[in-house]
Design a protein around this motif. Structure first.
Motif, PDB file in Angstrom:
ATOM      1  N   UNK A   1     -76.804  -2.126 -39.995  1.00 27.25           N
ATOM      2  CA  UNK A   1     -78.214  -2.488 -40.718  1.00 27.25           C
ATOM      3  C   UNK A   1     -78.263  -4.202 -41.221  1.00 27.25           C
ATOM      4  N   UNK A   2     -77.147  -4.795 -41.420  1.00 29.33           N
ATOM      5  CA  UNK A   2     -77.022  -6.066 -41.300  1.00 29.33           C
ATOM      6  C   UNK A   2     -77.417  -6.955 -40.382  1.00 29.33           C
TER       7      UNK A   2
ATOM      8  N   UNK B   1     -81.161  -9.037 -39.911  1.00 30.70           N
ATOM      9  CA  UNK B   1     -80.786 -10.615 -39.463  1.00 30.70           C
ATOM     10  C   UNK B   1     -81.976 -10.630 -38.050  1.00 30.70           C
ATOM     11  N   UNK B   2     -81.913  -9.665 -37.336  1.00 30.13           N
ATOM     12  CA  UNK B   2     -82.715  -9.831 -36.137  1.00 30.13           C
ATOM     13  C   UNK B   2     -84.538  -9.560 -36.510  1.00 30.13           C
ATOM     14  N   UNK B   3     -84.664  -8.866 -37.406  1.00 30.44           N
ATOM     15  CA  UNK B   3     -86.312  -8.429 -37.504  1.00 30.44           C
ATOM     16  C   UNK B   3     -86.701  -9.389 -38.587  1.00 30.44           C
ATOM     17  N   UNK B   4     -86.044 -10.220 -39.395  1.00 26.32           N
ATOM     18  CA  UNK B   4     -86.569 -10.944 -40.502  1.00 26.32           C
ATOM     19  C   UNK B   4     -87.627 -11.918 -40.001  1.00 26.32           C
ATOM     20  N   UNK B   5     -87.644 -12.592 -38.861  1.00 28.32           N
ATOM     21  CA  UNK B   5     -88.651 -13.230 -38.360  1.00 28.32           C
ATOM     22  C   UNK B   5     -89.704 -12.414 -37.639  1.00 28.32           C
ATOM     23  N   UNK B   6     -89.262 -11.352 -36.822  1.00 29.83           N
ATOM     24  CA  UNK B   6     -90.129 -10.248 -36.261  1.00 29.83           C
ATOM     25  C   UNK B   6     -91.285 -10.020 -37.095  1.00 29.83           C
ATOM     26  N   UNK B   7     -90.698  -9.635 -38.376  1.00 31.89           N
ATOM     27  CA  UNK B   7     -91.738  -8.875 -39.337  1.00 31.89           C
ATOM     28  C   UNK B   7     -92.542  -9.769 -40.137  1.00 31.89           C
ATOM     29  N   UNK B   8     -92.209 -10.867 -40.163  1.00 35.04           N
ATOM     30  CA  UNK B   8     -92.954 -11.899 -40.523  1.00 35.04           C
ATOM     31  C   UNK B   8     -94.178 -12.286 -39.808  1.00 35.04           C
ATOM     32  N   UNK B   9     -94.148 -12.251 -38.603  1.00 36.46           N
ATOM     33  CA  UNK B   9     -95.114 -12.441 -37.610  1.00 36.46           C
ATOM     34  C   UNK B   9     -95.852 -11.274 -37.126  1.00 36.46           C
ATOM     35  N   UNK B  10     -95.104 -10.134 -37.055  1.00 41.28           N
ATOM     36  CA  UNK B  10     -95.715  -8.932 -36.649  1.00 41.28           C
ATOM     37  C   UNK B  10     -95.543  -7.677 -37.426  1.00 41.28           C
TER      38      UNK B  10
ATOM     39  N   UNK C   1     -80.028  -9.815 -30.265  1.00 38.28           N
ATOM     40  CA  UNK C   1     -78.659  -9.785 -30.960  1.00 38.28           C
ATOM     41  C   UNK C   1     -78.367  -8.531 -31.310  1.00 38.28           C
ATOM     42  N   UNK C   2     -79.261  -7.479 -31.235  1.00 35.54           N
ATOM     43  CA  UNK C   2     -78.825  -6.058 -31.556  1.00 35.54           C
ATOM     44  C   UNK C   2     -78.365  -5.366 -30.228  1.00 35.54           C
ATOM     45  N   UNK C   3     -77.572  -4.372 -30.177  1.00 36.01           N
ATOM     46  CA  UNK C   3     -77.090  -3.635 -29.089  1.00 36.01           C
ATOM     47  C   UNK C   3     -78.151  -2.814 -28.696  1.00 36.01           C
ATOM     48  N   UNK C   4     -78.143  -2.706 -27.208  1.00 36.77           N
ATOM     49  CA  UNK C   4     -79.108  -1.878 -26.402  1.00 36.77           C
ATOM     50  C   UNK C   4     -80.403  -2.427 -26.798  1.00 36.77           C
ATOM     51  N   UNK C   5     -80.498  -3.901 -26.913  1.00 34.92           N
ATOM     52  CA  UNK C   5     -81.876  -4.497 -27.172  1.00 34.92           C
ATOM     53  C   UNK C   5     -83.068  -4.547 -26.107  1.00 34.92           C
ATOM     54  N   UNK C   6     -82.587  -4.500 -24.852  1.00 33.66           N
ATOM     55  CA  UNK C   6     -83.380  -4.066 -23.881  1.00 33.66           C
ATOM     56  C   UNK C   6     -84.093  -2.704 -23.869  1.00 33.66           C
ATOM     57  N   UNK C   7     -83.458  -1.825 -24.207  1.00 27.54           N
ATOM     58  CA  UNK C   7     -84.267  -0.445 -24.007  1.00 27.54           C
ATOM     59  C   UNK C   7     -84.677  -0.128 -25.319  1.00 27.54           C
TER      60      UNK C   7
END
Length: 218
Positions: free
Chosen positions: A50-51, A55-64, A84-90
């Motif tokens: 979850x941590x 970290x990865x979604x903080x900026x993403x959720x701000x703009x989308x 930075x998250x595992x399996x990020x491509x899929x």
């Protein structure tokens, strides 16, 4: 046929009464801003912490923060945000496709049934149960590795599969505790009843637990 709990009804009630007294309103640890971003966060949390997801979604959720805005980013940009998250491509592929389906089939709204949720890209039963519980207040139980371990270790709900454990828990947990049950169990497994060395010496359900090899000292 599903197994039975190794605990009595009275013991199960006391176990969850202890959880409720200790933490009356347990919260999940994924950050989100609305039902849509909760769904995305849970999809991304598979085989990730979850941590790390937060970290990865903080900026993403701000703009989308909506399906339209996230779909408008395109799969490649979504991938850049979550790399930075595992399996990020899929996962980026699934999130992009998920946004498209929400827009085209659900009027950009997160559906409120398990069948509709599970039909979305990247969404399985566990993800659907988390969203139904947190976003819509359904008394569902999402069985992750922590909850599966605790259910078997304590004798609360022995089962060989996550589904078997889920169905047994739904049957034996008193209705008054069902809404928060999966949060209590997951958090307890994450921080107290750990896989390698459970911290039984600070466990609030030690008197109800059937685990034989209790760790009684730090």
């Amino acid at each position: 046929m599903a197994k039975r709990s190794r605990l009595t009804k009275q013991t199960i009630h006391q176990m969850f009464a202890n959880f409720a007294a200790n933490d009356p309103e347990p919260q999940g640890e994924l950050d989100y801003v609305n039902e849509f971003t909760l769904l995305v966060a849970v999809v991304l949390s598979a085989q990730a912490t979850d941590v790390g997801v937060n970290k990865a979604t903080r900026s993403l959720f701000e703009i989308a923060p909506t399906p339209e805005l996230m779909y408008g980013l395109g799969e490649e940009k979504i991938r850049d945000y979550i790399k930075t998250i595992g399996l990020f491509r899929n996962k980026a592929k699934n999130v992009y496709a998920l946004c498209k389906e929400l827009i085209e089939k659900h009027n950009s709204q997160v559906p409120q049934t398990r069948d509709e949720l599970e039909a979305l890209p990247g969404v399985g039963r566990k993800t659907a149960n988390v969203v139904l519980n947190i976003a819509f207040g359904h008394p569902t139980i999402a069985v992750d590795t922590h909850l599966f371990r605790i259910s078997n270790r304590t004798g609360l709900a022995p089962g060989k599969t996550p589904l078997a454990v889920e169905l047994l828990l739904e049957r034996i947990i008193p209705k008054e505790f069902l809404l928060h049950a999966h949060h209590w169990l997951i958090l307890h497994g994450r921080y107290i009843c750990k896989a390698r060395k459970p911290e039984c010496y600070r466990c609030i359900i030690i008197d109800q637990c059937k685990f034989k090899d209790k760790v009684l000292e730090p």
